[in-house]
Design a protein around this motif. Structure first.
Motif, PDB file in Angstrom:
ATOM      1  N   THR A   1      -0.898  -3.383  -3.375  1.00  0.00           N
ATOM      2  CA  THR A   1      -1.453  -3.833  -2.087  1.00  0.00           C
ATOM      3  C   THR A   1      -1.870  -5.304  -2.179  1.00  0.00           C
ATOM      4  OG1 THR A   1      -2.231  -1.611  -1.567  1.00  0.00           O
ATOM      5  CG2 THR A   1      -3.245  -3.431  -0.363  1.00  0.00           C
TER       6      THR A   1
ATOM      7  N   GLY B   1      -3.170   5.365  -7.093  1.00  0.00           N
ATOM      8  CA  GLY B   1      -4.290   4.966  -7.949  1.00  0.00           C
ATOM      9  C   GLY B   1      -4.386   3.456  -8.093  1.00  0.00           C
ATOM     10  N   THR B   2      -4.550   3.020  -9.372  1.00  0.00           N
ATOM     11  CA  THR B   2      -4.682   1.595  -9.661  1.00  0.00           C
ATOM     12  C   THR B   2      -3.408   0.839  -9.307  1.00  0.00           C
ATOM     13  OG1 THR B   2      -6.158   2.157 -11.484  1.00  0.00           O
ATOM     14  CG2 THR B   2      -5.285  -0.071 -11.453  1.00  0.00           C
ATOM     15  N   GLY B   3      -2.260   1.445  -9.508  1.00  0.00           N
ATOM     16  CA  GLY B   3      -0.975   0.818  -9.179  1.00  0.00           C
ATOM     17  C   GLY B   3      -0.868   0.517  -7.698  1.00  0.00           C
ATOM     18  N   LYS B   4      -1.422   1.402  -6.883  1.00  0.00           N
ATOM     19  CA  LYS B   4      -1.395   1.206  -5.429  1.00  0.00           C
ATOM     20  C   LYS B   4      -2.256  -0.001  -5.056  1.00  0.00           C
ATOM     21  CE  LYS B   4      -1.382   4.030  -1.403  1.00  0.00           C
ATOM     22  NZ  LYS B   4      -1.442   5.377  -0.918  1.00  0.00           N
ATOM     23  N   THR B   5      -3.416  -0.135  -5.700  1.00  0.00           N
ATOM     24  CA  THR B   5      -4.298  -1.271  -5.425  1.00  0.00           C
ATOM     25  C   THR B   5      -3.628  -2.578  -5.828  1.00  0.00           C
ATOM     26  OG1 THR B   5      -6.226   0.129  -5.813  1.00  0.00           O
ATOM     27  CG2 THR B   5      -6.583  -2.255  -5.874  1.00  0.00           C
ATOM     28  N   VAL B   6      -3.010  -2.602  -7.009  1.00  0.00           N
ATOM     29  CA  VAL B   6      -2.314  -3.796  -7.489  1.00  0.00           C
ATOM     30  C   VAL B   6      -1.157  -4.143  -6.543  1.00  0.00           C
ATOM     31  CG1 VAL B   6      -0.873  -4.730  -9.351  1.00  0.00           C
ATOM     32  CG2 VAL B   6      -2.969  -3.493  -9.894  1.00  0.00           C
TER      33      VAL B   6
ATOM     34  N   ASN C   1       0.813  -1.206   0.000  1.00  0.00           N
ATOM     35  CA  ASN C   1       0.000   0.000   0.000  1.00  0.00           C
ATOM     36  C   ASN C   1       0.857   1.271   0.000  1.00  0.00           C
ATOM     37  OD1 ASN C   1      -2.552   1.253   0.022  1.00  0.00           O
ATOM     38  ND2 ASN C   1      -2.347   1.649   2.219  1.00  0.00           N
TER      39      ASN C   1
END
Length: 137
Positions: free
Chosen positions: A75, A68-73, A63
């Motif tokens: 995590t 954005g999306t990179g953070k979700t991936v 995290n």
């Protein structure tokens, strides 16, 4: 002189065979002769604690990366990797030492038995087998 040496060697060979034959006769039906006793290490078991703990730490670390999306991936990937690592860590923390006794049965077959406490026998001793457990004869 050569005949004397040959006769002596034959006697020695026969006495060894006689001793083995006598040992087989002495063994009861559920007894065996200890061939070796050695200590070995066994990997422990993984479990929910390691997986969940690793996933939480991995997810928190993932995290911290990107946005954005990179953070979700990151995590989700961190949680998955952390779960695997946490499981392996738990296996190493819960490892144990066992004693492996190799015995030769009356019929000539060889079996291995594991136990955690150090056994009270050594190679050459006769042991009794009850419910897949060894005890002194």
């Amino acid at each position: 002189m050569k005949k004397l040496i040959a006769t002596l060697l034959a006697c020695v060979a026969m006495s060894g065979a006689f001793a083995q034959s006598k040992a087989k006769q002495l063994l009861c039906d559920n007894c065996a002769m200890v061939q070796s006793v050695k200590e070995e290490e066994r990997k422990g078991k993984g479990g929910a604690v390691g997986v969940i703990g690793g996933a939480v730490i991995g997810g928190l670390l993932g995290n911290q990366v990107g946005g954005g999306t990179g953070k979700t991936v990151a995590t989700v990937g961190g949680a998955a990797a952390g779960g695997l690592v946490g499981n392996e860590v738990q296996k190493r923390v819960t490892k144990k030492k066992v004693w492996v006794t190799t015995v030769k049965m009356r019929d000539g077959s060889v079996r291995n038995f594991e136990q955690e406490p150090q056994p009270g026998w050594s190679a050459g001793n006769i042991v009794r087998i009850n419910n897949d457990q060894l005890s002194r004869y």
